[in-house]
Design a protein around this motif. Structure first.
Motif, mmCIF file in Angstrom:
data_model
loop_
_atom_site.group_PDB
_atom_site.id
_atom_site.type_symbol
_atom_site.label_atom_id
_atom_site.label_comp_id
_atom_site.label_asym_id
_atom_site.label_seq_id
_atom_site.Cartn_x
_atom_site.Cartn_y
_atom_site.Cartn_z
ATOM 1 N N PRO A 162 0.825 -1.219 0.060
ATOM 2 C CA PRO A 162 0.038 -0.092 -0.023
ATOM 3 C C PRO A 162 0.873 1.299 -0.113
ATOM 4 N N VAL A 181 -8.895 -2.967 2.017
ATOM 5 C CA VAL A 181 -8.125 -3.012 3.138
ATOM 6 C C VAL A 181 -7.865 -4.660 3.293
ATOM 7 N N ARG A 182 -9.247 -5.402 2.845
ATOM 8 C CA ARG A 182 -9.028 -6.810 3.053
ATOM 9 C C ARG A 182 -8.069 -7.597 1.978
ATOM 10 N N LYS A 185 -4.703 -6.923 3.502
ATOM 11 C CA LYS A 185 -4.460 -8.115 4.653
ATOM 12 C C LYS A 185 -4.212 -9.400 4.159
#
Length: 216
Positions: A162, A181-182, A185
């Motif tokens: 990111p 975001v997922r 991760k």
């Protein structure tokens, strides 16, 4: 064997792309076009490609391309700003001022690339910073081919880190319902493995040079 008979299209596609590259029949960019063309033919042969599906593919491709070029345009604008601001020269001076030599210097340069990869496009990093660091690497007695390979590995890591990770936005365009975001991760284990791979290539340069040394 009966089950494997259903995967022959994928083997054919793989053989065309990889075989064509090693046989020097086409460049990597041309291989991508050849692969896409063969994939269309395979889908048509299996009766899974009609005008409706083709229309959906073209529209999705357009959406993905626009998204990527928007990110790429912003990254190139940022890289131009960094060049005009003198940051590139400042980073070079900072690395030189540390007085590091040998592997420690390479590790410092890779750390710089990893940090830059979080905010810059990989191509911009290569075009701006590799010419700055290459003379230092040569002066330290390192092979430029090896240096180029580990730089590519670092920029590959940059493509999934990111906030500018280009490949993340490709995946987001394909899976619009999955939050960014997922996705980030889920990439953490892959980033960790990539860093381990980078460490191995730095510690054992012969791994990167052996295959090339066997050609010709």
């Amino acid at each position: 064997m009966k089950t494997l008979a259903g995967v022959w299209p994928f083997l054919l596609l793989f053989g065309l792309i990889i075989g064509g590259l090693y046989a020097k029949l086409f460049t990597p960019t041309e291989a991508a076009g050849m692969g896409a063309g063969l994939a269309i033919l395979i889908a048509t042969f299996h009766g899974k490609l009609n005008w409706s599906v083709l229309r959906t593919i073209v529209i999705d491709t357009a959406y993905t391309s626009v998204s990527l070029y928007t990110v790429l345009f912003g990254a190139l604008m940022l890289s131009k700003l960094l060049t005009l601001s003198g940051l590139a020269g400042g980073v070079l001076a900072l690395v030189q001022s540390t007085g590091l030599e040998g592997t420690a210097l390479i590790l410092a340069i890779m750390c710089v690339f990893l940090v830059l990869g979080c905010v810059m496009d990989s191509m911009a990093i290569i075009l701006i910073f590799v010419p700055l660091f290459a003379p230092i690497v040569v002066a330290q007695g390192f092979d430029l081919v090896w240096f180029g390979i580990i730089v590519i590995v670092v920029t590959e890591i940059a493509l999934i880190t990111p906030p500018v990770g280009m490949n993340v936005f490709v995946l987001k365009a394909v899976l619009p319902d999955v939050p960014v975001v997922r996705i980030f991760k889920g990439l953490i284990p892959f980033i960790g493995v990539d860093i381990v791979r980078l460490a191995i290539l730095i510690a054992f340069p012969a791994i990167t040079l052996w295959l090339g040394s066997t050609v010709g």
